[in-house]
Design an enzyme around this catalytic site. Structure first.
Site, PDB file in Angstrom:
ATOM      1  N   GLY A 212     -11.372  -4.088   3.966  1.00 57.34           N
ATOM      2  CA  GLY A 212     -11.677  -4.188   5.386  1.00 57.34           C
ATOM      3  C   GLY A 212     -12.138  -5.565   5.812  1.00 57.34           C
ATOM      4  O   GLY A 212     -12.886  -5.711   6.788  1.00 57.34           O
TER       5      GLY A 212
ATOM      6  N   SER B 275       0.820  -1.210   0.000  1.00 49.52           N
ATOM      7  CA  SER B 275       0.000   0.000   0.000  1.00 49.52           C
ATOM      8  C   SER B 275       0.854   1.260   0.000  1.00 49.52           C
ATOM      9  O   SER B 275       2.055   1.219   0.307  1.00 49.52           O
ATOM     10  CB  SER B 275      -0.919   0.022   1.220  1.00 49.52           C
ATOM     11  OG  SER B 275      -0.152   0.281   2.393  1.00 49.52           O
TER      12      SER B 275
ATOM     13  N   HIS C 159     -12.003  -0.508   7.190  1.00 53.77           N
ATOM     14  CA  HIS C 159     -10.584  -0.799   7.337  1.00 53.77           C
ATOM     15  C   HIS C 159     -10.164  -0.794   8.814  1.00 53.77           C
ATOM     16  O   HIS C 159     -10.784  -0.144   9.645  1.00 53.77           O
ATOM     17  CB  HIS C 159      -9.741   0.259   6.608  1.00 53.77           C
ATOM     18  CG  HIS C 159      -9.898   0.231   5.122  1.00 53.77           C
ATOM     19  ND1 HIS C 159     -10.598   1.193   4.431  1.00 53.77           N
ATOM     20  CD2 HIS C 159      -9.425  -0.619   4.181  1.00 53.77           C
ATOM     21  CE1 HIS C 159     -10.557   0.943   3.144  1.00 53.77           C
ATOM     22  NE2 HIS C 159      -9.845  -0.162   2.958  1.00 53.77           N
TER      23      HIS C 159
ATOM     24  N   ASN D 131      -9.742  -8.277   0.400  1.00 54.81           N
ATOM     25  CA  ASN D 131      -8.506  -7.696   0.935  1.00 54.81           C
ATOM     26  C   ASN D 131      -8.378  -7.910   2.442  1.00 54.81           C
ATOM     27  O   ASN D 131      -9.314  -7.633   3.193  1.00 54.81           O
ATOM     28  CB  ASN D 131      -8.470  -6.191   0.653  1.00 54.81           C
ATOM     29  CG  ASN D 131      -8.206  -5.866  -0.797  1.00 54.81           C
ATOM     30  OD1 ASN D 131      -8.268  -6.720  -1.665  1.00 54.81           O
ATOM     31  ND2 ASN D 131      -7.902  -4.610  -1.065  1.00 54.81           N
TER      32      ASN D 131
ATOM     33  N   ASP E  30      -1.411  -1.020  -3.722  1.00 53.92           N
ATOM     34  CA  ASP E  30      -2.725  -0.836  -3.112  1.00 53.92           C
ATOM     35  C   ASP E  30      -2.956   0.579  -2.577  1.00 53.92           C
ATOM     36  O   ASP E  30      -2.033   1.221  -2.073  1.00 53.92           O
ATOM     37  CB  ASP E  30      -2.869  -1.846  -1.966  1.00 53.92           C
ATOM     38  CG  ASP E  30      -4.279  -1.973  -1.444  1.00 53.92           C
ATOM     39  OD1 ASP E  30      -5.217  -1.924  -2.259  1.00 53.92           O
ATOM     40  OD2 ASP E  30      -4.453  -2.136  -0.229  1.00 53.92           O
ATOM     41  N   HIS E  31      -4.189   1.035  -2.669  1.00 50.64           N
ATOM     42  CA  HIS E  31      -4.633   2.312  -2.108  1.00 50.64           C
ATOM     43  C   HIS E  31      -3.690   3.465  -2.459  1.00 50.64           C
ATOM     44  O   HIS E  31      -3.206   4.201  -1.594  1.00 50.64           O
ATOM     45  CB  HIS E  31      -4.796   2.209  -0.589  1.00 50.64           C
ATOM     46  CG  HIS E  31      -6.133   1.679  -0.183  1.00 50.64           C
ATOM     47  ND1 HIS E  31      -7.302   2.405  -0.343  1.00 50.64           N
ATOM     48  CD2 HIS E  31      -6.497   0.493   0.350  1.00 50.64           C
ATOM     49  CE1 HIS E  31      -8.322   1.680   0.085  1.00 50.64           C
ATOM     50  NE2 HIS E  31      -7.856   0.508   0.500  1.00 50.64           N
TER      51      HIS E  31
END
Length: 285
Positions: free
Chosen positions: A212, A50, A183, A233, A84-85
């Site tokens: 989450g 991430s 999350h 995830n 990610d993100h």
């Protein structure tokens, strides 16, 4: 084994009616644990790095990516590598030279219109380079630096009609949706809206992603996959297992100074957690 493209793993899972679990990497031990857990479960998985993990490593993507990729290539499991993100366009554009086949570009904090524009730009850039792009619509919440979010508050969940329009306008390859999870949950108490998941599955022409998932009970994850969730995830659950194992070892052996003594059980605890989640997602049992 060669690293497998994330889009290929997602497509296979969707075709079989299974889920595909994706796990967040922070340290080398995380990557090793994910590979070990996947080997143990006999299932494919995705290793995710991430933007927050990149910040933890001093903003340098290369070293943690190289280490994670090396672990994936040395494993007998089929593993993907995913960024990610990502909110930073600069980090997005670093994905291609570092060998990522997929990126989750996160413009969910923006207004709907700005989210569509930013994500469409990211998709255009990614597709020109063969990169599979995931995005988010709705408010999953719980990320570091965000205020607490009630996953059941009005206006938080993803609306099917809007999600279908968003997918068409942006061209995304997968869509993370808000259906009741959050999350960074350390207790597995989230209740998902399975009717909404089914409506989203029917309305949206791309695979759905559950963020989450660490806070979602086993039965809820199985049911979510059966309702149409594909990519699942998991991050905090690994950290919970890691920290519990380290704490237990240090409390039992307070004079220990060799980190290998407590990192080994921490890595093993994470591998067990990975295998457990893969058992939930890789079949519809």
């Amino acid at each position: 084994m060669p690293i497998v493209r994330t889009g290929e793993l997602v497509a296979e899972a969707q075709e079989k009616g299974h889920g595909l679990a994706a796990f967040n990497v922070i340290t080398l031990e995380h990557a090793e644990a994910i590979a070990a857990g996947a080997e143990r479960a006999g299932a494919p998985a995705v290793l995710q790095i991430s933007e927050n993990a990149v910040k933890f490593h001093g903003g340098r993507l290369g070293a943690i990516t190289a280490a994670t990729a090396a672990v994936a290539r040395a494993s007998s499991a089929r593993l993907g590598l995913h960024l990610d993100h990502v909110e930073s366009v600069e980090l997005l554009r670093a994905a291609h030279p570092e060998g990522f086949s997929s990126v989750m570009f996160d413009a969910s904090k923006l207004s709907y219109g700005d989210n569509v524009k930013a994500t469409a730009d990211a998709v255009r850039w990614g597709h020109e380079r063969g990169i599979w792009i995931e995005a988010e619509l709705g408010k999953v919440g719980g990320k570091e630096g965000e205020p607490p979010l009630d996953a059941h508050a009005p206006g938080v969940r993803t609306e099917p009609a809007e999600a279908a329009a968003y997918a068409a306008a942006t061209g995304v390859d997968a869509l993370a949706v808000a259906v009741g999870s959050s999350h960074a949950m350390t207790e597995r108490t989230a209740a998902l809206d399975h009717a909404l998941i089914a409506r989203l599955r029917d309305a949206v022409p791309v695979p759905l992603v559950l963020h989450g998932s660490s806070g979602v009970p086993d039965a809820e994850i199985r049911r979510a996959v059966a309702s149409g969730m594909v990519k699942v995830n998991v991050g905090t659950a690994l950290n919970t297992a890691f920290t519990a194992a380290v704490r237990a070892f240090v409390e039992a052996h307070p004079s220990t100074v060799d980190p290998r003594k407590y990192l080994a059980p921490a890595r093993e605890a994470m591998a067990g957690t990975v295998a457990h989640f893969l058992g939930l997602t890789s079949s519809r049992a």
